[in-house]
Scaffold this motif. Structure first.
Motif, mmCIF file in Angstrom:
data_model
loop_
_atom_site.group_PDB
_atom_site.id
_atom_site.type_symbol
_atom_site.label_atom_id
_atom_site.label_comp_id
_atom_site.label_asym_id
_atom_site.label_seq_id
_atom_site.Cartn_x
_atom_site.Cartn_y
_atom_site.Cartn_z
ATOM 1 N N PHE A 1 9.951 -10.240 7.144
ATOM 2 C CA PHE A 1 9.836 -10.254 6.310
ATOM 3 C C PHE A 1 11.232 -9.108 5.798
ATOM 4 O O PHE A 1 10.541 -9.413 4.356
ATOM 5 N N GLY A 2 11.742 -9.045 6.258
ATOM 6 C CA GLY A 2 12.972 -8.466 5.797
ATOM 7 C C GLY A 2 13.314 -8.951 4.144
ATOM 8 O O GLY A 2 13.812 -8.925 2.663
ATOM 9 N N LEU A 3 13.321 -10.591 4.224
ATOM 10 C CA LEU A 3 13.797 -11.256 3.714
ATOM 11 C C LEU A 3 12.333 -11.235 2.181
ATOM 12 O O LEU A 3 12.753 -11.452 1.046
ATOM 13 N N LEU A 4 11.570 -10.996 2.813
ATOM 14 C CA LEU A 4 10.111 -11.986 1.852
ATOM 15 C C LEU A 4 10.088 -9.890 0.770
ATOM 16 O O LEU A 4 10.331 -10.653 -0.161
ATOM 17 N N ALA A 5 10.535 -9.120 1.490
ATOM 18 C CA ALA A 5 10.739 -7.615 1.083
ATOM 19 C C ALA A 5 12.414 -7.197 0.021
ATOM 20 O O ALA A 5 12.264 -6.160 -0.848
ATOM 21 N N ASP A 6 12.791 -8.568 0.439
ATOM 22 C CA ASP A 6 14.536 -7.526 -0.278
ATOM 23 C C ASP A 6 14.459 -6.182 0.427
ATOM 24 O O ASP A 6 14.952 -5.422 -0.201
ATOM 25 N N VAL A 7 14.467 -5.869 2.533
ATOM 26 C CA VAL A 7 14.430 -4.369 2.310
ATOM 27 C C VAL A 7 15.778 -4.387 3.658
ATOM 28 O O VAL A 7 15.355 -5.737 4.308
ATOM 29 N N PRO A 8 16.696 -4.039 3.914
ATOM 30 C CA PRO A 8 17.290 -4.036 4.897
ATOM 31 C C PRO A 8 16.065 -3.415 6.405
ATOM 32 O O PRO A 8 15.297 -2.846 6.193
ATOM 33 N N THR A 9 16.754 -4.421 7.428
ATOM 34 C CA THR A 9 15.043 -4.210 8.338
ATOM 35 C C THR A 9 15.437 -4.363 9.996
ATOM 36 O O THR A 9 17.044 -4.709 9.613
ATOM 37 N N ILE A 10 15.287 -3.959 10.764
ATOM 38 C CA ILE A 10 16.041 -4.515 12.303
ATOM 39 C C ILE A 10 14.526 -4.600 13.084
ATOM 40 O O ILE A 10 14.120 -3.702 13.063
ATOM 41 N N GLY A 11 14.996 -5.125 13.810
ATOM 42 C CA GLY A 11 14.360 -5.733 14.945
ATOM 43 C C GLY A 11 14.309 -5.402 16.005
ATOM 44 O O GLY A 11 15.589 -4.780 16.851
ATOM 45 N N MET B 1 0.605 -1.564 0.663
ATOM 46 C CA MET B 1 0.077 0.095 -0.242
ATOM 47 C C MET B 1 0.635 1.213 -0.021
ATOM 48 O O MET B 1 0.417 2.197 -0.554
ATOM 49 N N LEU B 2 2.136 1.141 0.249
ATOM 50 C CA LEU B 2 3.423 2.200 1.116
ATOM 51 C C LEU B 2 3.172 3.076 -0.753
ATOM 52 O O LEU B 2 3.709 2.201 -1.795
ATOM 53 N N SER B 3 2.556 3.954 -1.058
ATOM 54 C CA SER B 3 3.811 4.878 -1.734
ATOM 55 C C SER B 3 5.317 4.795 -2.029
ATOM 56 O O SER B 3 5.780 5.448 -3.096
ATOM 57 N N ILE B 4 5.420 5.407 -0.890
ATOM 58 C CA ILE B 4 6.955 6.116 -0.846
ATOM 59 C C ILE B 4 7.744 4.448 -0.044
ATOM 60 O O ILE B 4 7.430 3.343 0.958
ATOM 61 N N LYS B 5 8.268 3.711 -0.585
ATOM 62 C CA LYS B 5 9.158 2.367 -0.700
ATOM 63 C C LYS B 5 10.599 3.117 0.504
ATOM 64 O O LYS B 5 11.409 3.645 0.319
ATOM 65 N N PRO B 6 10.295 2.769 1.496
ATOM 66 C CA PRO B 6 12.063 2.720 2.347
ATOM 67 C C PRO B 6 13.249 2.144 2.117
ATOM 68 O O PRO B 6 12.891 0.407 1.829
ATOM 69 N N ASP B 7 14.271 3.001 2.475
ATOM 70 C CA ASP B 7 15.405 1.981 2.572
ATOM 71 C C ASP B 7 15.953 1.447 3.766
ATOM 72 O O ASP B 7 16.714 0.556 3.813
ATOM 73 N N LEU B 8 15.029 2.176 4.953
ATOM 74 C CA LEU B 8 15.027 0.889 5.905
ATOM 75 C C LEU B 8 14.023 0.532 6.567
ATOM 76 O O LEU B 8 13.529 1.550 6.897
ATOM 77 N N LEU B 9 13.881 -0.394 7.874
ATOM 78 C CA LEU B 9 12.450 -0.394 8.199
ATOM 79 C C LEU B 9 12.917 -1.311 9.463
ATOM 80 O O LEU B 9 14.017 -2.056 10.036
ATOM 81 N N PHE B 10 12.460 -0.615 10.588
ATOM 82 C CA PHE B 10 12.307 -0.835 12.114
ATOM 83 C C PHE B 10 10.813 -1.808 12.186
ATOM 84 O O PHE B 10 10.038 -1.416 11.301
ATOM 85 N N ILE B 11 11.489 -4.028 12.657
ATOM 86 C CA ILE B 11 10.022 -3.936 12.518
ATOM 87 C C ILE B 11 9.310 -3.978 14.457
ATOM 88 O O ILE B 11 11.013 -4.596 14.808
ATOM 89 N N ASP B 12 9.162 -3.511 14.607
ATOM 90 C CA ASP B 12 8.531 -4.344 16.814
ATOM 91 C C ASP B 12 7.901 -5.613 16.288
ATOM 92 O O ASP B 12 7.158 -6.174 16.140
ATOM 93 N N GLY B 13 9.292 -6.191 16.422
ATOM 94 C CA GLY B 13 9.431 -7.644 16.939
ATOM 95 C C GLY B 13 10.822 -8.256 16.472
ATOM 96 O O GLY B 13 11.627 -7.162 16.776
ATOM 97 N N GLN B 14 11.255 -9.450 17.231
ATOM 98 C CA GLN B 14 12.877 -9.965 17.114
ATOM 99 C C GLN B 14 12.929 -9.901 15.472
ATOM 100 O O GLN B 14 12.602 -10.125 14.566
#
Length: 185
Positions: A82-92, A55-68
């Motif tokens: 989710f980082g693997l699925l979306a192929d985006v850098p993520t931080i838990g 749904m996002l019109s802007i895809k972020p360069d980095l995602l913080f995710i509430d979880g491990q």
């Protein structure tokens, strides 16, 4: 992310850098198709995260995710999944420990210690605010442990949670801070 009955709700926010001002938000609600199984929560959460990501019109360069992230008994928490699925850098960034041990954490805000599991460093335990429980920061995907901790520290603005997860929670829960932001738009 929040599961309510048979519906999962996920919120994502886009913030500017370095101001950390909210510029976009989306919320998705998706039917839950799997039962709750401890340690496999990301399989229930990821469909809602994928829906809100689309749904996002802007895809972020980095995602913080509430979880491990990798601070998970199987090394694959929701942030890694989710980082693997979306192929985006993520931080838990989790509010509670799922696994691992850590030494006593100093009381000063900004202090941190290693979180270890079976002799391996799986994340950091970060004191983000005085008189608050610590945060558990771990690699999600495509980021180093040092960078995950540094980005989390840079996104703290006097609250327990870093701004990306704090704003996502405010949007998802329709908190007064989000209502004030809406009134200014």
């Amino acid at each position: 992310f929040e599961a309510q009955g048979t519906v999962a709700r996920a919120a994502m926010v886009i913030l500017t850098w370095p101001e950390l001002e909210l510029v976009e938000y989306k919320v998705a609600r998706v039917p839950v198709t799997l039962p709750y199984i401890p340690g496999y929560l990301s399989f229930r959460e990821c469909p809602a995260l994928e829906a809100v990501w689309q749904m996002l019109s802007i895809k972020p360069d980095l995602l913080f995710i509430d979880g491990q992230g990798v601070a998970h008994p199987r090394g694959l928490g929701v942030a890694s999944h989710f980082g693997l699925l979306a192929d985006v850098p993520t931080i838990g960034v989790a509010k509670s420990r799922l696994c691992g041990e850590y030494p006593a954490l100093p009381l000063e805000p900004g202090s941190f210690v290693d979180l270890r599991y079976h002799g391996q460093r799986i994340g950091s335990v970060l004191r983000s605010k005085v008189r608050c429980n610590p945060l558990f920061v771990s690699v999600g995907h495509q980021i180093s442990a040092a960078s995950a901790l540094a980005w989390t520290q840079q996104c703290l603005r006097g609250y327990r949670l870093p701004e990306p997860t704090r704003w996502a929670d405010a949007v998802a829960s329709n908190r007064p801070s989000f209502q004030r932001w809406l009134a200014r738009q």
